[in-house]
Each structure stands twice: as structure tokens, then as C-alpha cells.
Design an enzyme around this catalytic site. Sequence first.
Site, PDB file in Angstrom:
ATOM      1  N   ARG A  50       0.715  -1.212  -0.111  1.00  0.00           N
ATOM      2  CA  ARG A  50       0.009   0.010  -0.143  1.00  0.00           C
ATOM      3  C   ARG A  50       0.790   1.162   0.027  1.00  0.00           C
ATOM      4  O   ARG A  50       1.396   1.687   1.031  1.00  0.00           O
ATOM      5  CB  ARG A  50      -0.790  -0.058   1.171  1.00  0.00           C
ATOM      6  CG  ARG A  50      -2.243  -0.974   1.026  1.00  0.00           C
ATOM      7  CD  ARG A  50      -2.786  -1.225   2.424  1.00  0.00           C
ATOM      8  NE  ARG A  50      -2.296  -2.163   3.212  1.00  0.00           N
ATOM      9  CZ  ARG A  50      -2.503  -2.559   4.310  1.00  0.00           C
ATOM     10  NH1 ARG A  50      -3.877  -2.249   4.749  1.00  0.00           N
ATOM     11  NH2 ARG A  50      -1.805  -3.658   4.703  1.00  0.00           N
ATOM     12  N   ASP A  52       2.105   4.905  -0.213  1.00  0.00           N
ATOM     13  CA  ASP A  52       1.389   6.257   0.210  1.00  0.00           C
ATOM     14  C   ASP A  52       1.298   7.405  -0.907  1.00  0.00           C
ATOM     15  O   ASP A  52       1.941   7.209  -1.813  1.00  0.00           O
ATOM     16  CB  ASP A  52       2.418   7.087   1.213  1.00  0.00           C
ATOM     17  CG  ASP A  52       2.507   6.336   2.779  1.00  0.00           C
ATOM     18  OD1 ASP A  52       1.454   5.390   3.048  1.00  0.00           O
ATOM     19  OD2 ASP A  52       3.549   6.210   3.434  1.00  0.00           O
ATOM     20  N   TYR A 110      12.627  -1.602  -3.218  1.00  0.00           N
ATOM     21  CA  TYR A 110      12.297  -0.163  -3.574  1.00  0.00           C
ATOM     22  C   TYR A 110      13.521   0.595  -3.872  1.00  0.00           C
ATOM     23  O   TYR A 110      14.542  -0.128  -3.289  1.00  0.00           O
ATOM     24  CB  TYR A 110      11.994  -0.012  -2.082  1.00  0.00           C
ATOM     25  CG  TYR A 110      10.491  -0.110  -1.666  1.00  0.00           C
ATOM     26  CD1 TYR A 110       9.407   1.011  -2.108  1.00  0.00           C
ATOM     27  CD2 TYR A 110      10.066  -1.171  -1.014  1.00  0.00           C
ATOM     28  CE1 TYR A 110       8.031   0.469  -1.949  1.00  0.00           C
ATOM     29  CE2 TYR A 110       8.786  -1.307  -0.568  1.00  0.00           C
ATOM     30  CZ  TYR A 110       7.985  -0.652  -0.951  1.00  0.00           C
ATOM     31  OH  TYR A 110       6.355  -0.868  -0.772  1.00  0.00           O
ATOM     32  N   ARG A 195      11.290   5.323   3.899  1.00  0.00           N
ATOM     33  CA  ARG A 195      11.460   6.815   4.085  1.00  0.00           C
ATOM     34  C   ARG A 195      12.098   6.952   5.176  1.00  0.00           C
ATOM     35  O   ARG A 195      12.675   7.983   5.180  1.00  0.00           O
ATOM     36  CB  ARG A 195      10.129   7.436   3.643  1.00  0.00           C
ATOM     37  CG  ARG A 195       9.647   7.414   2.224  1.00  0.00           C
ATOM     38  CD  ARG A 195       8.151   7.605   1.930  1.00  0.00           C
ATOM     39  NE  ARG A 195       7.956   8.988   2.702  1.00  0.00           N
ATOM     40  CZ  ARG A 195       6.628   9.435   2.860  1.00  0.00           C
ATOM     41  NH1 ARG A 195       5.532   8.698   2.852  1.00  0.00           N
ATOM     42  NH2 ARG A 195       6.579  10.816   3.278  1.00  0.00           N
TER      43      ARG A 195
END
Lengths: 243, 243
Positions: A50, A52, A110, A195
Site C-alpha cells: 500500500r 503512500d 524499493y 522513507r
Amino acid sequence: MSRYKLTLEYDGTNFAGWQIQPNQRTVQGVLTTRLGWLLAEEPSITGAGRTDAGVHALGQVVHFDAPAITDRAEFLQRLNAALPDDVCGLGLQEAPGDFHARYSAIRKIYHYHLTLGPSAFAKGRSWRLPGPIDWGDVETATAKLVGNNDYAGFCLAGSQKEDNHCQVEIAHWRRAEREAVFEITANRFLHRMVRLVVGTLVDIGRGRWRPAQIDEILESGDVRLAGQAAPPEGLYLVRVEYP
Amino acid sequence: MSRYKLTLEYDGTNFAGWQIQPNQRTVQGVLTTRLGWLLAEEPSITGAGRTDAGVHALGQVVHFDAPAITDRAEFLQRLNAALPDDVCGLGLQEAPGDFHARYSAIRKIYHYHLTLGPSAFAKGRSWRLPGPIDWGDVETATAKLVGNNDYAGFCLAGSQKEDNHCQVEIAHWRRAEREAVFEITANRFLHRMVRLVVGTLVDIGRGRWRPAQIDEILESGDVRLAGQAAPPEGLYLVRVEYP
């Protein structure tokens, strides 16, 4: 009904994230509606991750159930014609009935893009970082992330789970003169983990902390010791792998 | 007064091209205003190439005259802080008094980006091309462009000059699965030349014409035999070279 696995690319700039929400433009919402145009009814779509608001995907994976699709290439073409410019399907496969985009995944990759110095093309696509970075310290700190660790200290406060262990296989930086890309591969990621990791590494590179700060965050599990989360626009979900 | 050479990057999406025009947001206009904030008065700026609306630059070169700038790195930083997100200065050098961004240039390099198949990131940055391309024919046609030819047939009607010869040193395609980049290097380019060349090559790749169409356009000098100009958003002025 058959189960389908769909690989997606999207520019997260104009989406309020992946997950469907009332009165918000989300990737899941747009995809559900447009798939509904092509199928008899709107399918229930499950994504591998999911993302952001503002976060991009080069290889998000979703599953849904639908009546048999005989020509998948043609269906994908029609789906792409129905989708807006900032999201598209890259591949459509039939999957086993027990395939689950999220729970069947064994590995995710990622990337996080930093732009070093001025750039006319970074907006919405990369974190533009003014000022110098001590890459020696960043790389020392980055090496500490690899392994099977409890990552509660790099998880959005309040969203920790019973087990916050992640097996980080790869964490490294690919650097050029004007860009640096952080590449991280793990079996799972916690909420906002990449992040928070990048924000902390950048703080270390700017001299706010020594690389040993990573050890303290991992050992304490205290997200208050970590840096601010890096902005969403630099983050890309690159690939999801299955057995 | 000293003469300065400034190298610029810009995302052409939200500019009505390079050249200053009343009531339009142009690169030359924005740069003139913002340089005026930092200098005693607005300088007169000359660019190496007048890019059209939507065309990007990774290395446009301009010259202007100004009172001596003692710390050029600091000046460039202040200029970038004054400029909007979609244009920035990459380098500032003092130049000889007779340096001219356009007339002193001996070579320019343009790239044109094609996106093959679906993409969520191509909008405004690349020409998204549906359908198959015969790359063998495109490459045969591309090879015919190299050399010292009269390019009047690849020049916007009405803007031909007395001498339309260009020395094309390099014209080739760099291809990947989902992208193709046309790279062209010449001593000079005519108005809309790269976009007319790419539009014609794509028509050839789609089977509208045989590669020999290039010979006919070059020999006749008749732009009506060429294809439509490729859209501006795929074009990048990459570099301008000086002796």
C-alpha cells in the site's frame, strides 16, 4: 472465476496513495473502476504494497478474480486505453487460485531517488537535496541495515506489529554526479520504513549523527531516534517477487 | 562589463518555448527577469538554440553581459534559488568578449525519446508510440541522414534560408525494450528539423514509406514529402559545443 496477477506502473504524484478512500483519487480506486468497465462487475483488487500518497511504482503487483479472460494481451491493451496517463498495466497473467499479491510475495525491491544539486526534472520524481553529503558515513550506516533485524525503530509510530523483523538482503547506493539511488531489497517492509531509513541516512550524511545512530535505532526500536521520513516523491516500488 | 556563458537545463512542458514573447511564459523571459533581480538591470540574453514550446533542454547555452561577478559559484546558487523548479543553471563561466552562444557554436546534440508501449511516466517527456515499428527500415533510413546534405526538406515551410546545408555527423538509435532514443549531432539544425526527421522515420518504421523516402526528401528539398513533425515533448537539446 479465475485469479489474475496484474503488474502495474504508476506516477504517484496525483494519487492520494494506493488504498481506496472515499472522495480521493487513489490507484486502487481508479483501477477498480476501470477494470469494472471491462469486466461484468467491479472486481475486488488486492495490492502487494500500500504505497503512500506521492509514492511511485514501477512494478506494483495486484490480484483479482474475474470470469476467464481469453485474450490477455488484448484485455491489457483495452485496460490501458481505459486507464488515465499516470497508471498503466505492464503484464497480466493467470495465477493459481491461492495466489495472493501480498501474502505470496517473498521479496520486494524499493528504490529511493535523491537529486544532488539543481535539476529542472526532479520535481515530483526525486528528493532534491541541497548541500554536501558525507558518502563515507552514509555507506557505513547503510551497511548496518543489512541482515535480519527488528525494524520497529523505522516504522511509523503506532503501526508496529507483533513481529517487526525484516530480512534486508540488499541495501546500497548507486551514485552518479547529480543523482544517488538507494536500493533496498527485503522479504517485507514496515509502514514508511524506506522513507524513515532514507531520512535517517541523509541526516547522517549531513553530519547530524554518526553512523552508529542506526545501531541505536535498531536496538531500541524507538522511532523517535530516527530522522524525519524522506519525502514520498523519491520513492519507487520497483519489483515484487514470488516463489 | 564582462561576457558570461551560462549552461541551462529546463523542462519545456510549461514554457511557450525559448524565445521571449509578450504575455507568455518563456525560458528567455523568465531567465531575463530573474537575472535582472540579481544584477543591476535585466541583461540581454542570447541562446544557442530557440527551442519550441514543450521542447526540453539538458544543456542549452546562453550568453549575456554583466558587471564582473566575483564569486560565480555563489551567483549560480543565488540564481537557482531565484529560478522556478523547471529551469536551472548548471554552470557559469566567464567567456571572451566575442563569444556568442549561437554563432560560436560548432556542434549541437539533440536527443528524441520514444516510449514503446504503455508508460505512466512518459507524459510530457517522451512520445508514446503505440503499435509495432520495423527497426530495420528505421535504421536503413537513419543511415541516409549522415553527411553534408541540403536539409531544406526537413525544415518548417517558410523558414528555409539561403543555405540549408547541415553537416550531420551522427544519427543513430539507442534502443531498449520500452524506450528508443534518437541521437543526432550536427554543426547546425534548421527550424523543426529534428522533429520532422523523427516524424518521417516513425512513418517509415510504421510502413507508410520505404527508407528511400529520405533520399527523395533530401533531393527535392520539399517538406511536403516529409512526415508530420514528431511532438515537441520527446525532444531534448542535450549539448552545445564550442571550439
